[in-house]
Design a protein around this motif. Structure first.
Motif, PDB file in Angstrom:
ATOM      1  N   LEU A 100      34.916  23.469  31.978  1.00  0.00           N
ATOM      2  CA  LEU A 100      35.579  24.055  33.152  1.00  0.00           C
ATOM      3  C   LEU A 100      36.715  24.936  32.649  1.00  0.00           C
ATOM      4  N   ASP A 101      37.039  25.982  33.391  1.00  0.00           N
ATOM      5  CA  ASP A 101      38.161  26.844  33.020  1.00  0.00           C
ATOM      6  C   ASP A 101      39.464  26.040  33.035  1.00  0.00           C
ATOM      7  N   THR A 104      40.527  25.312  36.482  1.00  0.00           N
ATOM      8  CA  THR A 104      39.570  24.593  37.349  1.00  0.00           C
ATOM      9  C   THR A 104      39.827  23.089  37.209  1.00  0.00           C
ATOM     10  N   TYR A 131      30.710  23.169  43.500  1.00  0.00           N
ATOM     11  CA  TYR A 131      32.138  23.479  43.407  1.00  0.00           C
ATOM     12  C   TYR A 131      32.715  23.641  44.804  1.00  0.00           C
ATOM     13  N   HIS A 183      32.426  31.999  33.511  1.00  0.00           N
ATOM     14  CA  HIS A 183      33.226  32.161  34.729  1.00  0.00           C
ATOM     15  C   HIS A 183      32.328  32.453  35.948  1.00  0.00           C
ATOM     16  N   GLN A 184      31.196  31.761  36.020  1.00  0.00           N
ATOM     17  CA  GLN A 184      30.177  32.184  36.988  1.00  0.00           C
ATOM     18  C   GLN A 184      30.667  32.213  38.432  1.00  0.00           C
ATOM     19  N   VAL A 185      31.347  31.152  38.864  1.00  0.00           N
ATOM     20  CA  VAL A 185      31.720  31.100  40.285  1.00  0.00           C
ATOM     21  C   VAL A 185      32.725  32.211  40.600  1.00  0.00           C
ATOM     22  N   LYS A 186      33.700  32.368  39.732  1.00  0.00           N
ATOM     23  CA  LYS A 186      34.713  33.416  39.984  1.00  0.00           C
ATOM     24  C   LYS A 186      34.057  34.793  40.012  1.00  0.00           C
ATOM     25  N   LEU A 199      39.498  26.271  42.329  1.00  0.00           N
ATOM     26  CA  LEU A 199      38.122  25.852  42.048  1.00  0.00           C
ATOM     27  C   LEU A 199      38.132  24.404  41.577  1.00  0.00           C
TER      28      LEU A 199
HETATM   29  N1  URA Z   1      32.729  28.867  37.328  1.00  0.00           N
HETATM   30  C1  URA Z   1      33.943  29.385  37.021  1.00  0.00           C
HETATM   31  O1  URA Z   1      34.216  30.533  37.320  1.00  0.00           O
HETATM   32  N2  URA Z   1      34.842  28.577  36.427  1.00  0.00           N
HETATM   33  C2  URA Z   1      34.605  27.285  36.119  1.00  0.00           C
HETATM   34  O2  URA Z   1      35.473  26.595  35.584  1.00  0.00           O
HETATM   35  C3  URA Z   1      33.344  26.763  36.439  1.00  0.00           C
HETATM   36  C4  URA Z   1      32.416  27.572  37.040  1.00  0.00           C
END
Ligand code: URA
Length: 232
Positions: A100-101, A104, A131, A183-186, A199
């Motif tokens: 995780l970042d 996060t 998430y 950084h997939q979700v961001k 997150l």
């Molecule tokens: N996606 C993100 O951007 N950050 C994370 O820590 C995990 C998934």
């Protein structure tokens, strides 16, 4: 398992020597000295001998509620690492199954079992991660549809895999993805013209972050949780 048996299993001591060590008051269970060799010990008890935390040989599997500002790495010169939050006796050969970042929070899995962590992180095994995302702006219907069907991330060509979105409130969604790109979700939220303010990972496969864990706390995974990350 009985205390003397546990100590014999974790150390070079015979059962008889373990009993003797217990009798001399060098063994603690969850911080309290125990001199009763046949005491039954719960699975999640912390047992020390001469101040050293004991662990049964074999693979270890833990979940942690990662706090903000802790890095998902085994060593780092700048930030505290997730392993720094664990007792020294537990950290040997442990690695993180899906980072995780730094900013996060939430469900972090740690294990000594490389094949198991590969199944958690490999896109081939399709292990979904959920998430809770606090957004900068309310999510438009168009943006939601794009997240669900797939978006092209900056500097990439291939669309993200189909995802699911559950709206929690105006600016909070639960997003479930089955890949782990950088950084997939961001980047997914940036691709639809929004941004992530906070997150928090709440689930990996069917393993849900234990609500009893405060930030920085951990617990061993149950047999069922370990087995839920199936073979590929
Ligand atoms: N996606 C993100 O951007 N950050 C994370 O820590 C995990 C998934």
């Amino acid at each position: 398992m009985r205390l003397d048996q546990f100590i014999a299993n974790c150390t070079e001591l015979s059962r008889k020597e373990a009993k003797r060590a217990i009798g001399t008051g060098t063994v603690t269970i969850d911080g309290a000295v125990c001199k009763t060799a046949n005491r039954k010990i719960p699975d999640d008890a912390c047992i020390t001998l001469d101040g050293e935390l004991l662990a049964l040989p074999g693979e270890r599997y833990l979940m942690m509620n990662k706090p903000e500002g802790v890095i998902s790495a085994t060593t780092d010169s700048e930030h505290p690492t997730a392993l720094d939050l664990l007792p020294a006796g537990l950290t040997r050969d442990l690695h993180i199954a899906g980072r995780l970042d730094l900013d996060t929070t939430g469900l972090l899995l740690l294990t000594t079992d490389g094949q198991w962590s590969h199944r958690v992180t490999s896109p081939r095994t399709d292990c979904p991660k959920t998430y809770r995302v606090t957004l900068g702006e309310p999510l438009t219907d168009t943006a939601e549809q794009a997240l669900v069907t797939g978006v092209v991330l900056r500097n990439e060509e291939r669309e993200t895999r189909p995802a699911t979105v559950r709206r929690v409130d105006d600016r909070v969604i639960e997003l479930t993805i089955s890949e782990g790109r950088y950084h997939q979700v961001k980047r997914m939220l940036a691709a639809v013209g929004n941004h992530v303010e906070a997150l928090h990972r709440i689930r990996v496969g069917v393993i849900v972050l234990d609500p009893a864990l405060s930030p920085g706390e951990y617990r061993p995974l149950t047999e069922q949780e370990i087995a839920s990350i199936g073979t590929d």
